[in-house]
Design a protein around this motif. Structure first.
Motif, PDB file in Angstrom:
ATOM      1  N   ALA A 181      -2.995 -19.639 -26.848  1.00 65.17           N
ATOM      2  CA  ALA A 181      -3.991 -20.641 -27.243  1.00 65.17           C
ATOM      3  C   ALA A 181      -5.334 -19.982 -27.545  1.00 65.17           C
ATOM      4  CB  ALA A 181      -4.148 -21.699 -26.149  1.00 65.17           C
ATOM      5  N   ALA A 182      -5.737 -19.014 -26.719  1.00 64.37           N
ATOM      6  CA  ALA A 182      -6.999 -18.307 -26.951  1.00 64.37           C
ATOM      7  C   ALA A 182      -6.940 -17.501 -28.238  1.00 64.37           C
ATOM      8  CB  ALA A 182      -7.324 -17.395 -25.767  1.00 64.37           C
ATOM      9  N   ALA A 183      -5.795 -16.876 -28.502  1.00 64.01           N
ATOM     10  CA  ALA A 183      -5.653 -16.086 -29.730  1.00 64.01           C
ATOM     11  C   ALA A 183      -5.622 -16.965 -30.974  1.00 64.01           C
ATOM     12  CB  ALA A 183      -4.398 -15.219 -29.660  1.00 64.01           C
ATOM     13  N   ILE A 184      -5.108 -18.171 -30.840  1.00 62.08           N
ATOM     14  CA  ILE A 184      -5.105 -19.108 -31.973  1.00 62.08           C
ATOM     15  C   ILE A 184      -6.509 -19.663 -32.190  1.00 62.08           C
ATOM     16  CG2 ILE A 184      -4.272 -21.369 -32.748  1.00 62.08           C
ATOM     17  CD1 ILE A 184      -1.558 -20.561 -31.361  1.00 62.08           C
ATOM     18  N   ALA A 185      -7.190 -20.022 -31.090  1.00 69.20           N
ATOM     19  CA  ALA A 185      -8.553 -20.559 -31.196  1.00 69.20           C
ATOM     20  C   ALA A 185      -9.536 -19.497 -31.671  1.00 69.20           C
ATOM     21  CB  ALA A 185      -9.007 -21.120 -29.847  1.00 69.20           C
ATOM     22  N   HIS A 186      -9.311 -18.270 -31.271  1.00 72.67           N
ATOM     23  CA  HIS A 186     -10.185 -17.147 -31.636  1.00 72.67           C
ATOM     24  C   HIS A 186      -9.285 -16.010 -32.126  1.00 72.67           C
ATOM     25  CE1 HIS A 186     -13.276 -19.398 -29.558  1.00 72.67           C
ATOM     26  NE2 HIS A 186     -12.457 -19.487 -28.523  1.00 72.67           N
ATOM     27  N   PRO A 187      -8.818 -16.091 -33.381  1.00 72.80           N
ATOM     28  CA  PRO A 187      -7.817 -15.140 -33.883  1.00 72.80           C
ATOM     29  C   PRO A 187      -8.241 -13.683 -33.709  1.00 72.80           C
ATOM     30  CG  PRO A 187      -8.219 -16.882 -35.482  1.00 72.80           C
ATOM     31  CD  PRO A 187      -9.249 -17.035 -34.398  1.00 72.80           C
ATOM     32  N   PRO A 188      -7.236 -12.844 -33.451  1.00 77.07           N
ATOM     33  CA  PRO A 188      -7.534 -11.418 -33.283  1.00 77.07           C
ATOM     34  C   PRO A 188      -8.132 -10.841 -34.557  1.00 77.07           C
ATOM     35  CG  PRO A 188      -5.178 -11.879 -32.947  1.00 77.07           C
ATOM     36  CD  PRO A 188      -5.835 -13.152 -33.328  1.00 77.07           C
ATOM     37  N   GLU A 189      -9.090  -9.937 -34.356  1.00 76.43           N
ATOM     38  CA  GLU A 189      -9.715  -9.287 -35.506  1.00 76.43           C
ATOM     39  C   GLU A 189      -8.636  -8.544 -36.290  1.00 76.43           C
ATOM     40  OE1 GLU A 189     -13.083  -5.933 -36.203  1.00 76.43           O
ATOM     41  OE2 GLU A 189     -13.454  -7.422 -34.632  1.00 76.43           O
ATOM     42  N   GLY A 190      -8.556  -8.809 -37.567  1.00 76.96           N
ATOM     43  CA  GLY A 190      -7.555  -8.149 -38.399  1.00 76.96           C
ATOM     44  C   GLY A 190      -6.208  -8.851 -38.413  1.00 76.96           C
ATOM     45  N   GLY A 191      -6.088  -9.972 -37.697  1.00 75.98           N
ATOM     46  CA  GLY A 191      -4.841 -10.735 -37.702  1.00 75.98           C
ATOM     47  C   GLY A 191      -3.869 -10.300 -36.612  1.00 75.98           C
ATOM     48  N   TRP A 192      -2.758 -11.024 -36.541  1.00 74.06           N
ATOM     49  CA  TRP A 192      -1.746 -10.791 -35.513  1.00 74.06           C
ATOM     50  C   TRP A 192      -1.090  -9.425 -35.646  1.00 74.06           C
ATOM     51  CZ3 TRP A 192      -0.801 -13.352 -31.140  1.00 74.06           C
ATOM     52  CH2 TRP A 192      -1.414 -14.597 -30.996  1.00 74.06           C
ATOM     53  N   GLY A 193      -1.133  -8.840 -36.827  1.00 67.67           N
ATOM     54  CA  GLY A 193      -0.561  -7.509 -37.016  1.00 67.67           C
ATOM     55  C   GLY A 193      -1.299  -6.439 -36.233  1.00 67.67           C
ATOM     56  N   ASN A 194      -2.530  -6.716 -35.844  1.00 71.45           N
ATOM     57  CA  ASN A 194      -3.325  -5.746 -35.087  1.00 71.45           C
ATOM     58  C   ASN A 194      -3.220  -5.925 -33.577  1.00 71.45           C
ATOM     59  OD1 ASN A 194      -4.202  -4.494 -37.372  1.00 71.45           O
ATOM     60  ND2 ASN A 194      -6.210  -5.460 -37.400  1.00 71.45           N
ATOM     61  N   VAL A 195      -2.416  -6.891 -33.125  1.00 74.58           N
ATOM     62  CA  VAL A 195      -2.249  -7.098 -31.688  1.00 74.58           C
ATOM     63  C   VAL A 195      -1.397  -5.950 -31.154  1.00 74.58           C
ATOM     64  CG1 VAL A 195      -1.297  -8.621 -29.913  1.00 74.58           C
ATOM     65  CG2 VAL A 195      -2.474  -9.599 -31.894  1.00 74.58           C
ATOM     66  N   GLN A 196      -1.868  -5.300 -30.111  1.00 75.71           N
ATOM     67  CA  GLN A 196      -1.171  -4.145 -29.567  1.00 75.71           C
ATOM     68  C   GLN A 196       0.055  -4.564 -28.759  1.00 75.71           C
ATOM     69  OE1 GLN A 196      -3.919  -1.606 -27.501  1.00 75.71           O
ATOM     70  NE2 GLN A 196      -5.384  -1.620 -29.182  1.00 75.71           N
ATOM     71  N   TRP A 197       1.051  -3.706 -28.709  1.00 76.10           N
ATOM     72  CA  TRP A 197       2.309  -4.015 -28.043  1.00 76.10           C
ATOM     73  C   TRP A 197       2.150  -4.342 -26.553  1.00 76.10           C
ATOM     74  CZ3 TRP A 197       3.901  -1.051 -24.005  1.00 76.10           C
ATOM     75  CH2 TRP A 197       3.364   0.236 -23.902  1.00 76.10           C
ATOM     76  N   PRO A 198       1.161  -3.774 -25.823  1.00 80.15           N
ATOM     77  CA  PRO A 198       1.047  -4.143 -24.401  1.00 80.15           C
ATOM     78  C   PRO A 198       0.790  -5.642 -24.185  1.00 80.15           C
ATOM     79  CG  PRO A 198      -0.123  -2.096 -24.777  1.00 80.15           C
ATOM     80  CD  PRO A 198       0.255  -2.641 -26.132  1.00 80.15           C
ATOM     81  N   PHE A 199       0.197  -6.314 -25.166  1.00 83.55           N
ATOM     82  CA  PHE A 199       0.007  -7.763 -25.064  1.00 83.55           C
ATOM     83  C   PHE A 199       1.363  -8.448 -24.916  1.00 83.55           C
ATOM     84  CE2 PHE A 199       0.081 -11.875 -27.251  1.00 83.55           C
ATOM     85  CZ  PHE A 199      -0.876 -12.576 -26.538  1.00 83.55           C
ATOM     86  N   TYR A 200       2.293  -8.090 -25.770  1.00 85.04           N
ATOM     87  CA  TYR A 200       3.622  -8.712 -25.748  1.00 85.04           C
ATOM     88  C   TYR A 200       4.390  -8.312 -24.481  1.00 85.04           C
ATOM     89  CZ  TYR A 200       2.442  -9.860 -30.520  1.00 85.04           C
ATOM     90  OH  TYR A 200       1.811 -10.350 -31.632  1.00 85.04           O
ATOM     91  N   VAL A 201       4.211  -7.086 -24.034  1.00 86.14           N
ATOM     92  CA  VAL A 201       4.836  -6.650 -22.784  1.00 86.14           C
ATOM     93  C   VAL A 201       4.269  -7.473 -21.625  1.00 86.14           C
ATOM     94  CG1 VAL A 201       5.088  -4.725 -21.145  1.00 86.14           C
ATOM     95  CG2 VAL A 201       5.372  -4.324 -23.608  1.00 86.14           C
ATOM     96  N   GLY A 202       2.951  -7.708 -21.635  1.00 83.35           N
ATOM     97  CA  GLY A 202       2.329  -8.529 -20.604  1.00 83.35           C
ATOM     98  C   GLY A 202       2.894  -9.933 -20.580  1.00 83.35           C
TER      99      GLY A 202
END
Length: 168
Positions: free
Chosen positions: A129-150
């Motif tokens: 919800a936070a990432a949708i409300a405040h999208p990651p800089e550069g888009g979802w492609g720039n989200v690092q893999w540890p986020f998904y592991v978390g």
């Protein structure tokens, strides 16, 4: 705990103390709520009676407490519509969440199971919800893999605590 602020000023980490305080109170919430529900000695309506007292507590802490803090701080009593709307939505989300917990208890869920699922699931919902409300800089492609592991670890932790809770 102090860290140096980029300008050389000490940066206080008071926020961490408050976050840990919140974890403590939310960690106790389900057990207290379930104990209150049982203490009402009304198998059919006890959860609603308990929820009524949750509302009274919110009135005392949130409404009266906030009003006193605003008065003490000589705050303006101006409430912009956007802030009022989203703050009300936050209150409703919290109230509906508390109500959902009570309904879970009424459906024979126990605090150990219900709260483990709630507190493992809430960070996952919050992260997206936070990432949708405040999208990651550069888009979802720039989200690092540890986020998904978390996310996976939070889900796995909730499952493990639920499946292997003491007394199961």
């Amino acid at each position: 705990m102090k860290h140096e602020h980029p300008k050389g000023e000490p940066k206080r980490m008071t926020w961490l103390l408050f976050a840990l305080m919140t974890a403590l109170f939310f960690g106790l919430y389900g057990v207290f709520l379930h104990t209150g529900q049982i203490g009402m000695k009304d198998p059919d309506m006890g959860r609603y009676k308990a929820f009524l007292f949750v509302g009274i507590a919110y009135l005392l802490a949130a409404v009266i407490g906030s009003a006193l803090m605003l008065l003490a701080g000589e705050a303006s009593w101006s409430f912009p519509a956007k802030g009022a709307f989203w703050s009300t939505m936050a209150g409703l989300a919290g109230a509906f969440g508390a109500f959902g917990i009570l309904l879970s208890f009424g459906a024979k869920g126990t605090p150990a199971v219900v709260m483990s699922i709630v507190f493992a699931g809430a960070p996952i919902v919050n992260a997206f919800a936070a990432a949708i409300a405040h999208p990651p800089e550069g888009g979802w492609g720039n989200v690092q893999w540890p986020f998904y592991v978390g996310i996976l670890l939070a889900a796995a932790g909730g499952c493990l605590v639920t499946l292997y809770r003491p007394g199961s």
